[in-house]
Design an enzyme around this catalytic site. Sequence first.
Site, PDB file in Angstrom:
ATOM      1  N   HIS A  36     -19.411  26.592  23.767  1.00 15.29           N
ATOM      2  CA  HIS A  36     -19.000  25.931  25.020  1.00 15.29           C
ATOM      3  C   HIS A  36     -20.011  26.217  26.130  1.00 15.29           C
ATOM      4  CE1 HIS A  36     -14.885  26.726  23.171  1.00 15.29           C
ATOM      5  NE2 HIS A  36     -14.874  25.422  23.324  1.00 15.29           N
ATOM      6  N   GLY A 146     -19.822  19.286  21.270  1.00 12.42           N
ATOM      7  CA  GLY A 146     -20.590  19.977  20.227  1.00 12.42           C
ATOM      8  C   GLY A 146     -20.566  19.205  18.918  1.00 12.42           C
ATOM      9  N   ASP A 149     -17.810  19.355  15.903  1.00 13.90           N
ATOM     10  CA  ASP A 149     -16.723  18.385  15.751  1.00 13.90           C
ATOM     11  C   ASP A 149     -17.344  16.993  15.638  1.00 13.90           C
ATOM     12  OD1 ASP A 149     -14.462  20.228  15.997  1.00 13.90           O
ATOM     13  OD2 ASP A 149     -15.204  20.531  18.016  1.00 13.90           O
TER      14      ASP A 149
HETATM   15  O1  PAF Z   1     -13.029  19.746  21.280  1.00 12.25           O
HETATM   16  C1  PAF Z   1     -12.073  20.093  22.013  1.00 12.25           C
HETATM   17  O2  PAF Z   1     -11.998  21.221  22.491  1.00 12.25           O
HETATM   18  C2  PAF Z   1     -10.965  19.099  22.291  1.00 12.25           C
HETATM   19  O3  PAF Z   1     -10.716  18.286  21.198  1.00 12.25           O
HETATM   20  C3  PAF Z   1     -11.200  18.254  23.560  1.00 12.25           C
HETATM   21  C4  PAF Z   1     -12.437  17.376  23.411  1.00 12.25           C
HETATM   22  C5  PAF Z   1     -11.376  19.174  24.765  1.00 12.25           C
HETATM   23  C6  PAF Z   1     -10.007  17.342  23.819  1.00 12.25           C
HETATM   24  O4  PAF Z   1      -8.828  18.060  23.967  1.00 12.25           O
END
Ligand code: PAF
Length: 283
Positions: A36, A146, A149
Amino acid sequence: MQVLKTVAAFRAARAARAEVGDLGLVPTMGFLHEGHLSLVTRARAENTAVAASIFVNPTQFGPHEDLARYPRDLDRDLRLLEAAGADLVFTPEPAEMYPPGFDLSILVGGVTDVLEGAVRAGHFAGVATVVAKLFNIVQPTRAYFGQKDAQQCVVIKKLVRDLDMPIEVIVAPTVREADGLALSSRNSYLTPEQRAAAPVVFRALSEARRLFDAGERDAEALRRAILEALSKEARVAIDYISVADPLSLRELATVGRQALASTAVRLGPTRLIDNLLLGDARA
Ligand code: PAF
């Protein structure tokens, strides 16, 4: 750094920042890790202001999934975001995002019925709906996600394109531990034994990449190589193994210039997903 809990407060704070030119948004569900923070750092470098959201979105969890125990540590997250250079943080409660009478679900067609979508019914409708709301509230110039996913990234790019949203979706490389395990908030669920077994996922995908680089273009042979590598770890239960087109996410018979090799496994009750791009434009 300003922390805003309501849509109205966020909008007011955004409007009050005369200096907001390009705004980068990093949407998260909190319990932040280096993955993040790398998105926040990149957003900082590419925009005049940076917003992050922390919202554990209930609509993207299935009834038997981990919503109730999803890890949360808001104070730590806020400290990390401030240190990484975020200006605005949106931290709504579920009732703020889904007030009584809320009745909308965005179905992104074509790319949500396979892979994670085939195993997690309704997951991507939940993701698309909350991301559309976040984009509407924050109105970013760019939004950062990222590559871990990968399917979520494909879904969000399609959402933005199909709804003509003036937002650039930026997909950043997966951040990994030294042993290859992709960073994920859910890694905190792993027991020491499961954590020791988890890098098999990256090793298996890397084996597919090694074979691809050596000239293998038969997608089934690549899937078989991933299966064989994963099977060396008895603790791992496989949900799926895929070698698919990176845009349509349809399974390939023969790999051309590029493919997305991905897998989802369970280690005890914890699901891990990971992927590697084969061919050009790696992440
Ligand atoms: O990847 C995530 O953390 C979540 O799927 C997101 C994009 C914040 C949506 O809730």
